[in-house]
Design an enzyme around this catalytic site. Structure first.
Site, mmCIF file in Angstrom:
data_model
loop_
_atom_site.group_PDB
_atom_site.id
_atom_site.type_symbol
_atom_site.label_atom_id
_atom_site.label_comp_id
_atom_site.label_asym_id
_atom_site.label_seq_id
_atom_site.Cartn_x
_atom_site.Cartn_y
_atom_site.Cartn_z
ATOM 1 N N ALA A 235 0.953 -1.101 0.139
ATOM 2 C CA ALA A 235 0.035 -0.048 0.069
ATOM 3 C C ALA A 235 0.734 1.324 0.005
ATOM 4 C CB ALA A 235 -0.784 0.063 1.271
ATOM 5 N N ASN A 236 0.072 2.528 0.089
ATOM 6 C CA ASN A 236 1.131 3.624 0.236
ATOM 7 C C ASN A 236 0.301 4.610 1.149
ATOM 8 O OD1 ASN A 236 -0.657 5.362 -1.457
ATOM 9 N ND2 ASN A 236 -0.202 4.059 -3.015
ATOM 10 N N ARG A 237 0.913 5.784 1.310
ATOM 11 C CA ARG A 237 0.270 6.622 2.610
ATOM 12 C C ARG A 237 -0.959 7.568 1.975
ATOM 13 N NH1 ARG A 237 3.916 6.142 6.746
ATOM 14 N NH2 ARG A 237 6.265 5.782 6.042
ATOM 15 N N SER A 238 -1.154 7.462 0.813
ATOM 16 C CA SER A 238 -2.374 8.347 0.402
ATOM 17 C C SER A 238 -3.482 8.292 1.030
ATOM 18 C CB SER A 238 -2.689 8.028 -1.217
ATOM 19 O OG SER A 238 -3.736 8.510 -1.706
#
Ligand code: CTP
Length: 398
Positions: A206-209
């Site tokens: 995942a990413n932090r968005s």
């Protein structure tokens, strides 16, 4: 229709002022952002506390209070619609003749938003030639007048002059809003949030968005009359008044874009799409006892580049560039290589900016070489800046 719309509810001094309490509540329940503006006369019939409690913002009753420097112009500028219910003969006359005597008449004269006036007064006053002429003037200028009804008036009198019922006022507000807004009739697709690419049954890359910026862009487009499809991988609250397509992976986001982007006038890719995904996804959960897994990754398709390659003439494409180094140079490369009209460049390493923050600071680059720096603003304000640019481009290609 009302969701996310900024409505100023003007209340002037008549017995029907108590009915505007119900109107306020109905507007808020429908998702509108309501700011009440009460005249001194209104305060003789209803208390400001009632409106403070029900509305989205505290009621404004004077030009000389609050922390805004110039409350009437600020309110007038931000409003999507101003409704006055009830409107007395004085307020009708003031608006018809451009006279500002209090905060409500100031807002009415300062705004460029559509205005809905709901008169309520005694029959003799409603039929007075001066009032008839003022109402005709307002109609000729495009003000929506919700005619009063016949019925019981203050003091036991009966006749025409009673404030229209709440349903009729709401219907008039909705139909006035329907054709208004600089994106009325436009179809806008917005993507938001970070995609999650599965590794096994429970783990993801995942990413932090947070999706907040994309959701704010969708909300602004809705407020300005667009028909919006929000394709989102984020769990944060979604704006009302649009079609929501929930996705998780880059592949699902691509499928949703295939379905909605071809007919869109505007596509804003605010999503942080994963660039890589595991080649193999274990069906079950990878057990700790089996040791650390070797995860082979493959690139995901570049969704925005594909949209750029197939875009219709006149379709507006907006990308985001999340960068930690060489912000503008990298963003310009993406703008050109993905055939975009605008790119919103985000230095995600700066404090209070980008992923998971409530504020943002961006530079909006266009295909003509222009660059607009916003400075640190809320994500809602950034959204308005981006949609302002989109609206200008749409007007140019119309
Ligand atoms: N984007 C996309 N599909 C991908 C990756 C990115 O549509 N597989 C879109 C994003 O939504 C964004 C723009 O492309 O609007 C730029 O994304 P960004 O992550 O900044 O750049 P990349 O093109 O992925 O390049 P890099 O990661 O090397 O900076």
């Amino acid at each position: 229709m009302l969701a996310g719309r900024r409505i100023v509810l003007g209340v002037s001094g008549g017995i029907a002022a108590y009915k505007s309490v119900e109107l306020c509540r109905r507007l808020v329940d429908a998702g509108a952002h309501v700011t009440p503006v009460l005249t001194e006369g209104a305060l003789r019939f209803v208390g400001r506390t009632t409106f403070d409690a029900l509305a989205s913002e505290r009621a404004l009753v004077s030009l000389w209070e609050g922390d805004q420097r110039i409350p009437h112009t600020e309110l007038g500028r931000r409003a999507d619609l101003v409704v006055v219910a009830p409107a007395t003969a004085r307020v009708v006359g003031a608006l018809a003749n451009g006279l500002s005597t209090d905060v409500l008449t100031n807002v009415l004269i300062a705004t460029r938003a559509p205005v809905v006036v709901c008169p309520a007064m005694h029959t003799e006053m409603w039929e007075h030639p001066a009032v008839v002429a003022n109402i005709a003037t307002l109609r000729s200028r495009g003000v929506t007048i919700v005619d009063p009804e016949a019925g019981r008036l203050a003091g036991g009198d009966v006749g025409v002059g009673r404030l229209a019922n709440t349903e009729s006022i709401l219907a008039a507000i909705e139909s006035t809003l329907a054709g208004s807004g600089d994106l009325a009739g436009r179809r806008v697709v917005v993507t938001a949030g970070g995609t999650r690419e599965p590794i096994d049954a429970v783990r993801v890359i995942a990413n932090r968005s947070s999706g907040r910026q994309g959701h704010a862009i969708a909300a602004d487009a809705i407020r300005r009359g667009a028909e919006v499809v929000l394709i989102t991988a984020a769990d944060t609250s979604v704006p009302e008044g649009c079609t929501i397509v929930k996705v998780e992976t880059a592949e699902q986001m691509g499928a949703a874009l295939d379905a909605h982007a071809p007919t869109a006038d505007v596509v804003v890719m605010a999503a942080a799409v994963a660039d890589f995904r595991p080649v193999l996804v274990s069906k079950g959960k990878h057990k700790k006892a089996d040791g650390p897994p070797a995860i082979e990754l493959e690139p995901t398709p570049d969704l925005l580049a594909a949209l750029g390659a197939t875009k219709r003439p006149g379709q507006i494409l907006v990308g985001f560039a999340a960068e930690t180094d060489d912000l503008l140079e990298n963003a310009r490369k993406k703008l050109a290589s993905k055939s975009l009209d605008l790119i919103v460049a985000n230095d995600v390493s700066a404090p209070d900016v980008g992923f998971s923050h409530v504020t943002n600071a961006v530079t909006i680059l266009d295909s003509e070489g222009g660059a607009e720096e916003t400075g640190l603003l809320s994500k809602a304000e950034i959204a308005t800046r981006v949609i302002d640019r989109v609206a200008r481009l749409l007007t140019a290609v119309r």
